[in-house]
Design an enzyme around this catalytic site. Structure first.
Site, PDB file in Angstrom:
ATOM      1  N   ASP A  31       3.385   4.885  -0.469  1.00  0.00           N
ATOM      2  CA  ASP A  31       3.221   3.659  -1.080  1.00  0.00           C
ATOM      3  C   ASP A  31       4.619   4.444  -2.422  1.00  0.00           C
ATOM      4  OD1 ASP A  31       2.131   2.226   0.622  1.00  0.00           O
ATOM      5  OD2 ASP A  31       0.063   2.400  -0.846  1.00  0.00           O
ATOM      6  N   GLU A  66       2.558  -7.401   3.900  1.00  0.00           N
ATOM      7  CA  GLU A  66       2.538  -6.672   2.774  1.00  0.00           C
ATOM      8  C   GLU A  66       3.107  -5.851   1.938  1.00  0.00           C
ATOM      9  OE1 GLU A  66      -1.557  -5.003   3.502  1.00  0.00           O
ATOM     10  OE2 GLU A  66      -0.309  -3.016   4.106  1.00  0.00           O
TER      11      GLU A  66
END
Length: 323
Positions: A43, A210
């Site tokens: 991420d 997401e």
């Protein structure tokens, strides 16, 4: 670079520029930019600091940090924080933060992040600031926005964007998808009573979308999001899709006109070759060039998550392409 290689690169760019708007044509996904040093990451959020160095923060550690002088050689730089702020333990037993987002405004660097536990939407987004953006210099300012088990959204995966003089934060994971709230420009926290806008979802549970990230290009705002399954190594099915809107709160649509609230989204990048489960993306601008940062799972290294960087370009019709 030889003349032949130069012509080949120009030809490839021309072909991609003329591709249909629907999706980057099958088989044209580029490999990530070759990098060296500490490549392990999850991420990623990347920024070119005013000091000249590049910083990448990520899930893992107490917000793991990487630094680079040139964007190619990356070195482990420890963590954003020496110890977790005490309030993090309200949301998990280990004080483990996820999915940071770094930006610069008002003379400071701002680092947003999420704390939660797997499989629950008892979650919170926090914020810290720093004068330099370097690890070890961050001051935490507590909660920005929270979600509870009674909510239909999940307060994780924050990303900040400015629009029309206002500050906005997109966020969300599963629990009906991607949401957005307006922030107070002074505190960087959600405005009291802020409307929770709905930007994207899937037609069926578990609504596997997401990690939103929004950028403006031309007259449109572009919503990038990760679809399908993360965090399963070589079995991950993560992929990056995109839609756009002329207003920050939507509606966002893909190139066929299908709303992202109805499962739409143009496929921008998916796994190919050794690079599996491409997602957890963010976008940063460096010397006039847009870059897509993401993680992938390396099938030639036991599914280790690594940093992917690709140039981001735009077609004449205003849709993003990776190179």
């Amino acid at each position: 670079m030889t003349l032949r290689r130069t012509l080949t690169a120009l030809a490839a760019t021309a072909v991609l520029t003329l591709l249909p708007n629907s999706a980057q044509a099958a088989g044209t996904y580029p490999d990530p930019r070759p990098i060296t040093g500490q490549q392990i990451i999850h991420d990623p959020t990347v920024i070119h600091l005013k000091s000249g160095r590049y910083a990448a923060y990520s899930t893992g550690g107490i917000i793991g940090a990487r630094l680079s002088k040139d964007g190619k050689q990356w070195d482990d730089a420890g963590n954003a924080f020496a110890t977790p702020p005490s309030w993090w333990y309200e949301y998990n037993d280990t004080g483990d933060p996820w999915a940071p987002d770094i930006s610069y405004r008002s003379g400071r660097y701002w680092l947003y992040y999420a704390v939660s536990s797997w499989g629950t939407n008892h979650s919170a987004i926090g914020v810290a600031t720093s004068p330099s953006g370097l690890p070890g210099t961050w001051t935490d300012h507590g909660k920005v926005f929270t979600s509870e088990r009674t909510d239909t959204w999940n307060a994780i995966d924050p990303a900040i964007v400015k629009a029309d003089g206002k500050l906005w934060m997109s966020f969300g994971s599963y629990w009906t998808g991607i949401r957005m709230v307006e922030l107070d420009t002074r505190t960087g926290k959600a405005k009291e009573g802020a409307t929770v806008h709905h930007l994207a979802t899937r037609p069926d549970a578990p609504y596997a979308v997401e990690g939103p990230y929004i950028v403006k290009h031309g007259r449109h705002y572009y919503l990038f999001a990760s679809y399908d399954a993360c965090c399963s190594g070589v079995n991950s099915t993560y992929k990056i899709k995109v839609g756009r809107s002329t207003t920050i709160t939507g509606p966002y649509i893909d190139s066929t006109g299908k709303p992202l609230l109805e499962g739409g989204g143009d496929l921008l990048l998916e796994g190919h070759g050794r690079y599996v489960g491409t997602g957890g993306q963010s976008v940063f601008r460096d010397r006039g060039q847009d870059w897509l940062a993401y993680h992938y799972y390396d099938t030639k290294d036991s599914g280790t998550p690594k940093l992917g960087l690709n140039r981001l370009s735009w077609t004449k019709n205003g849709w993003p392409r990776v190179f």
